[in-house]
Motif scaffolding. Structure first.
Motif, mmCIF file in Angstrom:
data_model
loop_
_atom_site.group_PDB
_atom_site.id
_atom_site.type_symbol
_atom_site.label_atom_id
_atom_site.label_comp_id
_atom_site.label_asym_id
_atom_site.label_seq_id
_atom_site.Cartn_x
_atom_site.Cartn_y
_atom_site.Cartn_z
ATOM 1 N N PRO A 354 0.830 -1.216 0.000
ATOM 2 C CA PRO A 354 0.000 0.000 0.000
ATOM 3 C C PRO A 354 0.860 1.260 0.000
ATOM 4 O O PRO A 354 2.033 1.239 0.395
ATOM 5 N N ARG A 355 0.279 2.361 -0.427
ATOM 6 C CA ARG A 355 0.968 3.647 -0.444
ATOM 7 C C ARG A 355 1.044 4.176 0.987
ATOM 8 O O ARG A 355 0.056 4.642 1.535
ATOM 9 N N ALA A 356 2.211 4.081 1.577
ATOM 10 C CA ALA A 356 2.390 4.471 2.970
ATOM 11 C C ALA A 356 3.179 5.766 3.071
ATOM 12 O O ALA A 356 3.870 6.177 2.133
ATOM 13 N N VAL A 357 3.088 6.430 4.226
ATOM 14 C CA VAL A 357 3.912 7.601 4.502
ATOM 15 C C VAL A 357 5.376 7.176 4.528
ATOM 16 O O VAL A 357 5.733 6.162 5.150
ATOM 17 N N LEU A 358 6.220 7.925 3.842
ATOM 18 C CA LEU A 358 7.647 7.598 3.803
ATOM 19 C C LEU A 358 8.396 8.422 4.843
ATOM 20 O O LEU A 358 8.094 9.592 5.073
ATOM 21 N N ASP A 359 9.393 7.791 5.462
ATOM 22 C CA ASP A 359 10.244 8.450 6.460
ATOM 23 C C ASP A 359 11.666 8.488 5.908
ATOM 24 O O ASP A 359 12.249 7.450 5.607
ATOM 25 N N SER A 360 12.191 9.702 5.748
ATOM 26 C CA SER A 360 13.539 9.871 5.207
ATOM 27 C C SER A 360 14.537 10.340 6.265
ATOM 28 O O SER A 360 15.633 10.797 5.939
ATOM 29 N N SER A 361 14.161 10.237 7.515
ATOM 30 C CA SER A 361 15.010 10.785 8.583
ATOM 31 C C SER A 361 16.276 9.981 8.813
ATOM 32 O O SER A 361 17.242 10.492 9.390
ATOM 33 N N TYR A 362 16.291 8.733 8.377
ATOM 34 C CA TYR A 362 17.433 7.869 8.698
ATOM 35 C C TYR A 362 18.049 7.266 7.437
ATOM 36 O O TYR A 362 18.436 6.101 7.410
ATOM 37 N N GLY A 363 18.104 8.049 6.363
ATOM 38 C CA GLY A 363 18.706 7.549 5.129
ATOM 39 C C GLY A 363 17.695 7.507 4.008
ATOM 40 O O GLY A 363 16.915 8.436 3.812
ATOM 41 N N LEU A 364 17.716 6.408 3.245
ATOM 42 C CA LEU A 364 16.805 6.280 2.114
ATOM 43 C C LEU A 364 15.357 6.247 2.589
ATOM 44 O O LEU A 364 15.057 5.677 3.651
ATOM 45 N N PRO A 365 14.449 6.854 1.831
ATOM 46 C CA PRO A 365 13.035 6.834 2.224
ATOM 47 C C PRO A 365 12.510 5.406 2.328
ATOM 48 O O PRO A 365 12.779 4.560 1.468
ATOM 49 N N SER A 366 11.778 5.141 3.381
ATOM 50 C CA SER A 366 11.173 3.825 3.595
ATOM 51 C C SER A 366 9.847 4.033 4.312
ATOM 52 O O SER A 366 9.614 5.092 4.909
ATOM 53 N N PRO A 367 8.936 3.057 4.235
ATOM 54 C CA PRO A 367 7.665 3.209 4.958
ATOM 55 C C PRO A 367 7.915 3.537 6.422
ATOM 56 O O PRO A 367 8.797 2.959 7.055
ATOM 57 N N TYR A 368 7.154 4.476 6.956
ATOM 58 C CA TYR A 368 7.429 4.973 8.304
ATOM 59 C C TYR A 368 7.437 3.851 9.336
ATOM 60 O O TYR A 368 8.169 3.898 10.329
ATOM 61 N N TYR A 369 6.601 2.798 9.106
ATOM 62 C CA TYR A 369 6.510 1.722 10.095
ATOM 63 C C TYR A 369 7.720 0.784 10.054
ATOM 64 O O TYR A 369 7.859 -0.089 10.907
ATOM 65 N N ALA A 370 8.608 0.973 9.037
ATOM 66 C CA ALA A 370 9.831 0.166 8.980
ATOM 67 C C ALA A 370 10.928 0.754 9.865
ATOM 68 O O ALA A 370 11.939 0.095 10.119
#
Length: 401
Positions: A354-370
């Motif tokens: 699914p299209r999830a919110v991406l989190d880029s705070s710790y490197g490459l963008p990844s789903p926030y829940y990862a």
């Protein structure tokens, strides 16, 4: 012979249908009681407008009503339209069978307008020769106008219902609006106009087909999308979201400061507002900005005494009715259930991420829940869908661990 009769009697006992009322336990959950036509009918016996709490979930959706809007509708019907009743429920498309059940269980007589989980308004009338309220012809014309008039296609539910009440109180206006809509939508005239346009456009169509065929023979140069372009687009979207939140936040502050309701709700609204302001001040990623929106939704719920916000686990900005979606860990028997919007549930069932919110705070963008839970309160709580203490966690430890 005796054995045969005994076997037949036992079979009838086994196969005889059990009444629906007997099948339900006495402690049926609150949702079942709220959705019962009997409960709706009992409410309409006291007040002419019933709005299910689920229809207050989001003030940004055209499918829902604010409490103030619902109260205004109730006052209008009470004062101006005796014999008219309105029920706004989560029933799928307000099936006519449900409306009939409400009428059959109601002590009141008149015209019952019903809206389900969409924008379509239907009606069911009490039986009898002298039904109070507008005539059946007037009701038919009014519903045709609010459901079919082209300029109302994007109108929200409150506007549709206001127009319906206006026309139900003025039979001549209802007839004029119905005739105007019918004349504007004359199928014969439209068909004739379409034929004329097509005949006039035939030479242009032939020219366009020839040009497309010529163009198809040319080699196509594909320009790859660079990381810089993606970063530029994402940055623009992030800043737009930040500006939107910065515009909204002061209005919430004023509402919290002027709130005159119960102290417990005032405390909840203030806590959610302070958490949102704190995160917005330090937000460096779009995942944090989405968190600000979620916290403001909690503030809104406290101010309006609405139900707790129900967000999509994958992206709280997704619209639509939230329902459980089952997620399974790859190559593992473990699974869990999260609330998801219709699009995300469809993706999960199709085994598409699914299209999830991406989190880029710790490197490459990844789903926030990862992101590890100890590094992000959003991942730890699923933006509040997995834990009810999102506001307290933000106030005590911030958005980032």
């Amino acid at each position: 012979m005796t054995r045969t009769l005994t076997a037949l009697f036992v079979s009838l006992l086994v196969l005889w249908p059990v009444p629906a009322s007997a099948a339900l336990p006495s402690d049926a959950n609150a949702t079942s009681r709220i959705l019962s036509p009997l409960v709706v009918a009992e409410h309409l016996a006291e007040e002419p407008v019933y709005v299910h709490p689920d229809r207050y979930v989001s003030t940004e959706s055209s499918l829902v009503l604010s409490e103030d809007r619902a109260r205004d509708l109730n006052d209008r019907v009470t004062e101006e339209l005796p014999g008219v009743y309105l029920a706004v429920t989560p029933w799928p498309n307000a099936p006519r069978s449900m409306g009939t059940a409400v009428v059959n269980r109601s002590e009141a007589e008149g015209t019952f307008l019903l809206v389900g989980d969409g924008l379509t308004v239907i009606s069911v009338r009490s039986e009898g020769d002298k039904v109070p309220g507008p005539s059946s012809d007037t009701v038919r014309m009014v519903l045709a106008v609010v459901n079919q008039r082209p300029d109302l296609a994007r109108a929200d539910l409150g506007d549709r219902l206001d127009i319906a009440l206006d026309l139900l109180g003025d039979e001549e206006a209802a007839a004029r609006e119905y005739e105007r809509m019918s004349s504007d939508g004359d199928p014969g005239g439209r068909a004739l106009s379409l034929v004329v346009v097509l005949l006039a456009a035939l030479p242009l169509v032939g020219l366009a087909v020839w040009a497309l065929r010529r163009r198809a023979l040319r080699p196509v140069r594909v320009v790859p999308l660079s990381e810089a372009v993606v970063d530029t687009v994402d940055s623009a979207a992030r800043e737009e979201l930040r500006r939107e939140l910065a515009r909204d936040l002061p209005s919430y502050g004023r509402r919290v400061a002027g709130f005159k309701g119960p102290r417990s709700r005032a405390a909840k609204a203030l806590a959610a507002y302070e958490a949102a302001a704190r995160v917005l001040d330090t937000a460096g990623d779009v995942s944090d900005l989405v968190g600000v929106r979620v916290l403001l939704d909690h503030c809104e719920a406290a101010l309006t005494a609405g139900p707790s916000p129900r967000h999509c686990f994958f992206d709280p900005r997704h619209q639509g009715v939230k329902a459980p979606a089952s997620l399974r860990v790859p190559a593992s028997p473990r699974a869990t259930t999260v609330p998801a919007c219709p699009d995300c549930r469809r993706d999960v069932h199709a085994h598409v991420p699914p299209r999830a919110v991406l989190d880029s705070s710790y490197g490459l963008p990844s789903p926030y829940y990862a992101v590890p839970a100890e590094q992000s309160v959003w991942a730890a709580t699923g933006y509040g869908t997995l834990a009810p203490d999102l506001v307290e966690r933000v106030l005590s430890g911030g958005a980032r661990g």
